[in-house]
Motif scaffolding. Structure first.
Motif, PDB file in Angstrom:
ATOM      1  N   PHE A 281       1.764   8.445  -1.065  1.00 28.76           N
ATOM      2  CA  PHE A 281       2.706   7.408  -0.688  1.00 28.76           C
ATOM      3  C   PHE A 281       3.041   7.523   0.807  1.00 28.76           C
ATOM      4  O   PHE A 281       2.942   6.551   1.553  1.00 28.76           O
ATOM      5  CB  PHE A 281       3.968   7.562  -1.545  1.00 28.76           C
ATOM      6  N   GLY A 282       3.396   8.715   1.237  1.00 30.26           N
ATOM      7  CA  GLY A 282       3.748   8.945   2.630  1.00 30.26           C
ATOM      8  C   GLY A 282       2.595   8.710   3.579  1.00 30.26           C
ATOM      9  O   GLY A 282       2.785   8.263   4.709  1.00 30.26           O
ATOM     10  N   GLY A 283       1.382   9.000   3.112  1.00 25.45           N
ATOM     11  CA  GLY A 283       0.206   8.823   3.943  1.00 25.45           C
ATOM     12  C   GLY A 283      -0.091   7.377   4.296  1.00 25.45           C
ATOM     13  O   GLY A 283      -0.775   7.100   5.281  1.00 25.45           O
ATOM     14  N   GLU A 284       0.419   6.450   3.527  1.00 21.54           N
ATOM     15  CA  GLU A 284       0.173   5.030   3.765  1.00 21.54           C
ATOM     16  C   GLU A 284       1.278   4.359   4.568  1.00 21.54           C
ATOM     17  O   GLU A 284       1.138   3.219   4.996  1.00 21.54           O
ATOM     18  CB  GLU A 284       0.018   4.300   2.426  1.00 21.54           C
ATOM     19  N   LEU A 285       2.377   5.036   4.779  1.00 23.04           N
ATOM     20  CA  LEU A 285       3.516   4.408   5.444  1.00 23.04           C
ATOM     21  C   LEU A 285       3.201   3.942   6.863  1.00 23.04           C
ATOM     22  O   LEU A 285       3.543   2.827   7.249  1.00 23.04           O
ATOM     23  CB  LEU A 285       4.717   5.357   5.458  1.00 23.04           C
ATOM     24  N   GLU A 286       2.540   4.796   7.636  1.00 23.97           N
ATOM     25  CA  GLU A 286       2.268   4.437   9.029  1.00 23.97           C
ATOM     26  C   GLU A 286       1.331   3.235   9.123  1.00 23.97           C
ATOM     27  O   GLU A 286       1.557   2.326   9.931  1.00 23.97           O
ATOM     28  CB  GLU A 286       1.704   5.623   9.806  1.00 23.97           C
ATOM     29  N   ALA A 287       0.298   3.207   8.289  1.00 26.35           N
ATOM     30  CA  ALA A 287      -0.637   2.081   8.317  1.00 26.35           C
ATOM     31  C   ALA A 287       0.065   0.780   7.948  1.00 26.35           C
ATOM     32  O   ALA A 287      -0.179  -0.266   8.569  1.00 26.35           O
ATOM     33  CB  ALA A 287      -1.808   2.343   7.376  1.00 26.35           C
ATOM     34  N   THR A 288       0.930   0.833   6.955  1.00 32.21           N
ATOM     35  CA  THR A 288       1.666  -0.360   6.557  1.00 32.21           C
ATOM     36  C   THR A 288       2.601  -0.806   7.679  1.00 32.21           C
ATOM     37  O   THR A 288       2.674  -1.988   8.006  1.00 32.21           O
ATOM     38  CB  THR A 288       2.455  -0.102   5.260  1.00 32.21           C
ATOM     39  N   PHE A 289       3.300   0.138   8.273  1.00 32.46           N
ATOM     40  CA  PHE A 289       4.203  -0.190   9.382  1.00 32.46           C
ATOM     41  C   PHE A 289       3.433  -0.835  10.524  1.00 32.46           C
ATOM     42  O   PHE A 289       3.830  -1.885  11.048  1.00 32.46           O
ATOM     43  CB  PHE A 289       4.923   1.083   9.859  1.00 32.46           C
ATOM     44  N   LYS A 290       2.315  -0.234  10.908  1.00 34.31           N
ATOM     45  CA  LYS A 290       1.528  -0.747  12.028  1.00 34.31           C
ATOM     46  C   LYS A 290       0.982  -2.141  11.748  1.00 34.31           C
ATOM     47  O   LYS A 290       0.809  -2.940  12.666  1.00 34.31           O
ATOM     48  CB  LYS A 290       0.394   0.212  12.368  1.00 34.31           C
ATOM     49  N   ARG A 291       0.716  -2.430  10.495  1.00 34.06           N
ATOM     50  CA  ARG A 291       0.219  -3.760  10.121  1.00 34.06           C
ATOM     51  C   ARG A 291       1.210  -4.847  10.542  1.00 34.06           C
ATOM     52  O   ARG A 291       0.820  -5.931  10.941  1.00 34.06           O
ATOM     53  CB  ARG A 291      -0.020  -3.804   8.615  1.00 34.06           C
ATOM     54  N   PHE A 292       2.489  -4.548  10.473  1.00 34.51           N
ATOM     55  CA  PHE A 292       3.512  -5.532  10.797  1.00 34.51           C
ATOM     56  C   PHE A 292       4.053  -5.382  12.221  1.00 34.51           C
ATOM     57  O   PHE A 292       4.679  -6.298  12.730  1.00 34.51           O
ATOM     58  CB  PHE A 292       4.643  -5.476   9.770  1.00 34.51           C
ATOM     59  N   ASP A 293       3.818  -4.255  12.858  1.00 33.14           N
ATOM     60  CA  ASP A 293       4.254  -4.035  14.242  1.00 33.14           C
ATOM     61  C   ASP A 293       3.195  -4.633  15.164  1.00 33.14           C
ATOM     62  O   ASP A 293       2.440  -3.930  15.824  1.00 33.14           O
ATOM     63  CB  ASP A 293       4.451  -2.541  14.506  1.00 33.14           C
ATOM     64  N   THR A 294       3.161  -5.945  15.208  1.00 33.45           N
ATOM     65  CA  THR A 294       2.072  -6.645  15.892  1.00 33.45           C
ATOM     66  C   THR A 294       2.044  -6.430  17.393  1.00 33.45           C
ATOM     67  O   THR A 294       0.978  -6.490  18.002  1.00 33.45           O
ATOM     68  CB  THR A 294       2.120  -8.154  15.585  1.00 33.45           C
ATOM     69  N   ASN A 295       3.187  -6.165  18.014  1.00 34.44           N
ATOM     70  CA  ASN A 295       3.166  -5.918  19.454  1.00 34.44           C
ATOM     71  C   ASN A 295       3.009  -4.433  19.783  1.00 34.44           C
ATOM     72  O   ASN A 295       2.949  -4.053  20.936  1.00 34.44           O
ATOM     73  CB  ASN A 295       4.399  -6.514  20.153  1.00 34.44           C
ATOM     74  N   GLY A 296       2.943  -3.592  18.759  1.00 32.94           N
ATOM     75  CA  GLY A 296       2.656  -2.174  18.943  1.00 32.94           C
ATOM     76  C   GLY A 296       3.733  -1.375  19.664  1.00 32.94           C
ATOM     77  O   GLY A 296       3.448  -0.303  20.188  1.00 32.94           O
ATOM     78  N   ASP A 297       4.981  -1.851  19.634  1.00 30.25           N
ATOM     79  CA  ASP A 297       6.036  -1.132  20.347  1.00 30.25           C
ATOM     80  C   ASP A 297       6.772  -0.099  19.495  1.00 30.25           C
ATOM     81  O   ASP A 297       7.711   0.531  19.954  1.00 30.25           O
ATOM     82  CB  ASP A 297       7.044  -2.111  20.963  1.00 30.25           C
ATOM     83  N   GLY A 298       6.328   0.084  18.250  1.00 28.86           N
ATOM     84  CA  GLY A 298       6.956   1.087  17.392  1.00 28.86           C
ATOM     85  C   GLY A 298       8.252   0.625  16.745  1.00 28.86           C
ATOM     86  O   GLY A 298       8.973   1.427  16.153  1.00 28.86           O
ATOM     87  N   GLN A 299       8.539  -0.664  16.853  1.00 21.00           N
ATOM     88  CA  GLN A 299       9.757  -1.243  16.286  1.00 21.00           C
ATOM     89  C   GLN A 299       9.393  -2.533  15.550  1.00 21.00           C
ATOM     90  O   GLN A 299       8.602  -3.327  16.068  1.00 21.00           O
ATOM     91  CB  GLN A 299      10.758  -1.603  17.391  1.00 21.00           C
ATOM     92  N   LEU A 300       9.992  -2.741  14.390  1.00 15.41           N
ATOM     93  CA  LEU A 300       9.863  -4.038  13.729  1.00 15.41           C
ATOM     94  C   LEU A 300      11.067  -4.860  14.149  1.00 15.41           C
ATOM     95  O   LEU A 300      12.209  -4.496  13.873  1.00 15.41           O
ATOM     96  CB  LEU A 300       9.814  -3.885  12.203  1.00 15.41           C
TER      97      LEU A 300
END
Length: 139
Positions: free
Chosen positions: A100-119
């Protein structure tokens, strides 16, 4: 491991947003759902969700579901709606905290379209829209 990635990615979107909007009226209003996401995850009150805030919120949600505290969500703890719409399913219907934890970053990055580390607002709206699309695809 690919089946877990598909399942976990879907589960993260559904779980994060689906459990926040309990009534249909709120679920239909992205701004309201975004506000609820921020209430639950935005611990520093800056109007954005960082990866750390997201990860911590998701780990709290996992722990709340893990009734026997074994670090694994089994069939009794695993919400059935997580499987709806997933193209592949885990044969054992279990997911570990590590998977579960291993997929969190990939899911977050999928929505962080500008890549600034913030949604931010628009990215959170896309997150909400993905959840709505998944729910609408349920049989």
């Amino acid at each position: 491991m690919a089946y877990r990635s598909v399942l976990v990615g879907f589960a993260l979107v559904l779980w994060t947003t689906g459990t926040i909007a309990a009534d249909k009226a709120v679920a239909d209003k992205p701004g309201d759902t975004r506000s609820r996401l921020l209430q639950r995850m935005d611990r520093n009150g800056d109007g954005k969700i960082s990866f750390e805030e997201y990860r911590n919120a998701m780990q709290r949600r996992f722990a709340a579901r893990d009734k026997n505290n074994d670090g694994v969500l089994d069939a009794k703890e695993f919400p059935k709606e997580w499987l709806a719409g997933a193209s592949e399913q885990a044969s054992d219907h279990k997911i570990t905290l590590e998977d579960f934890g291993g997929e969190l970053e990939a899911t977050f990055k999928r929505f962080d379209t500008n890549g600034d580390g913030q949604l931010e607002a628009g990215e959170l709206d896309a997150f909400v829209a993905a959840r709505k699309a998944q729910e609408e695809s349920k049989p």
